[in-house]
Design a protein around this motif. Structure first.
Motif: not given
Lengths: 277, 277, 277
Positions: B188-189, B222-226, B235, B238-239, B248
């Motif tokens: 968990i980041d 694809r990304t958080y902002g979608e 999603l 990137s790893f 957010r």
């Protein structure tokens, strides 16, 4: 007095954390003066306003660094009020710190070879002139560190040699009538291990030592893995002081013990059994 | 076996944090042996006692470093008890770690080119002799790392090549009868994103994949902002593994999900609609 | 436009923390391109999703770094959605950041000498081609920073010079009818000090200034040590803005004040006494 032969390496110990660029700015100031300095971050999350905790770790870390290293410690709740800065020479290295008890753990072990009290009147000749009331790490420590670590000035250039140091806040270790030793918890590490000011040699002089803390009696073990998960143990840690730990857990949380709490170690074994009966 | 051509760069991954100078002391030990080494701090706040979390990140970080980098990982709850140290060669780099599952995430992907189990009897010839029971990072890992990164010893000098590695603690990914895949949250980041061990390629093989976690069904984006602030999404991160995030916000808090929690991804779309009816 | 004469030093400001190797991976990417770069970590625990807090500190830190330093800031909640990257030149240094308000604190003070909006079409010629949707710090910022800091490209090579910058999120300071100034708390430091956007010069223009915050009226002091432990004070801090602190304590906790809270400073003294009566 002894000469400091700088190797260009500066370590930093602060309570600044990583949320603001306070450590980074100190490095910027140093690199602007001496572009080839190298840095090692020691600890930046020392308990705020606890110079003695920072000093404990520095006193134990020193022997692992190469000769010529300059250690800078800025844990300085008195910033902006009258308090001296000092440079200690020890182990062929130099330590720059406020004289607020931070160097006490090193001094009480007799490890300081020479001590210089910085004379504020000498700062101007090193261009240390624009000094804020609240960030001496940036305005005084960093420029002086850059000069010292680059070999452009010696401790003796910055003030007079003195012999006395502020040792407030560093608790004493006392002998007990039962032949044991009483000390104090002086640091708690990230794992919740309780680190005392009782030296290994004093513990080892006791036969079958038993650790007393927070109403518990704990045996002395060699390492964390020697007891079951969740159990408490006393041990001589890798910095040669008495520590209380909990296997794969936090002794600080489990025992509700904070910095300043008392700890004792007493002789155990048959003799002790008879004394108690 | 493959030769390690050191470039002088050492990365450090630990659970030591920044409250004590444990990382700094390791660097001091290395610099005392090899003054020209350079360091990159990878992660020092890995969850305490979670070697596999550290290993997951190392396995994903490796490809971004230059050939000849030495990576040292000290997340080592078994310190002082019998457990081997190993050196893995991968991607023209070397990794030094305890054999406690830390290297499992790298090994299970078939990325280890060679593996050496360190023979404690070989340590003395490199001056590694004064070994405490509780701080092998300082007393064993750091001196060996300094020798390896300075090119003064090769992995094969330190022990025998082996093929087996401890993979305990690294959860498997399993196929589901509906054609989907079940995995586990392995990290968990800081943002509360839930990172799984399900590889991107497996997800991409599904038509219209739907993520199941904590009773929710989430689309793949694809990304958080979608998605709107506060909404959840799956999603491919990137790893290149499946991740569950909250725009957010913290998915870990919002879904009350911890490391070890199950996650599945199943084929969706029209076919799935029919199957459900 | 002004040329950027790189000195090989890169600073990093992020909200990535030290639990995952995100900062380390960025350095790996840079070292793989330019092995001789040196790094200074500025802040990595900036409040998540608060570009303006990061920008405030950068705008205040800049003057302490040598000419030719490249500052990279990745506090980027909009990663993967359309938002530009920009390079600002200021103080003979360069700043690379997303255009999300992060550079507003620098821009509103008139400190930006030139501004370049990065043209994504230019990235390919620098080998920036494999761009994930969620980690531009690694995939875009780091490779561009390596090229800029190694002197292999100029800001003007990466896009067109522009004059406008996103200043969303940066609150204005306003004049009050009583001659005072109203501002906002823009950052809270590790010690709980409340840092405002009210500049020192504006405060100093008032006679006998009194600080109003959270229903309290506080005198202006020179440093923390001038009041008793536990008392509150206003001061001009070492970054030349109005700050509210609590001696050896946390003003943020004690006053329950968060980022965004209003703060005012008004003229005090005898005149003020008469006005109030």
């Amino acid at each position: 007095m002894a000469v400091f032969r700088a190797n260009g390496l500066v370590t930093l110990t602060t309570d600044f954390g990583w949320r603001e660029p306070f450590v980074g700015i100190m490095k910027g100031v140093m690199l602007a003066r001496s572009p080839h300095l190298r840095f090692v971050d020691m600890a930046h999350e020392v308990s705020a306003f606890q110079p003695v905790e920072a000093g404990f770790w520095m006193s134990r870390a020193l022997r692992y660094f190469p000769a010529g290293t300059l250690h800078v410690a800025v844990v300085d709740p008195g910033v902006g009020t009258p308090r001296d800065l000092v440079i200690a020479l020890a182990n062929e290295q130099a330590l720059l710190a406020p004289d607020n008890g931070l160097l006490a753990p090193l001094a009480v072990r007799g490890r300081v070879d020479a001590l210089v009290r910085i004379n504020p009147a000498r700062l101007v000749q090193y261009g240390v002139t624009d000094i804020s009331a609240t960030f001496h790490g940036r305005d005084v420590f960093a420029p002086l560190a850059a000069e010292l670590a680059a070999g452009r000035c010696q401790p003796a250039d910055l003030g007079d040699e003195v012999t006395a140091l502020n040792t407030e806040g560093w608790p004493p270790v006392t002998a007990r009538v039962d032949g044991g030793i009483s000390g104090v918890i002086v640091a708690i590490d990230r794992f919740g291990n309780l680190i005392s000011n009782v030296e290994a040699a004093a513990v080892m002089a006791l036969s079958d030592p038993i650790v007393h803390i927070a109403g518990m009696r704990l045996p002395l073990r060699r390492t964390y893995g020697e007891v079951e998960k969740g159990e408490y143990l006393g041990l001589i840690n890798s910095f040669e002081v008495l520590e209380v730990a909990r296997a794969r857990g936090s002794a600080a949380q489990g025992l509700s013990v904070a910095i300043g709490a008392p700890i004792s170690v007493v002789p155990g074994g048959l003799a002790a059994q008879f004394r108690r009966s």
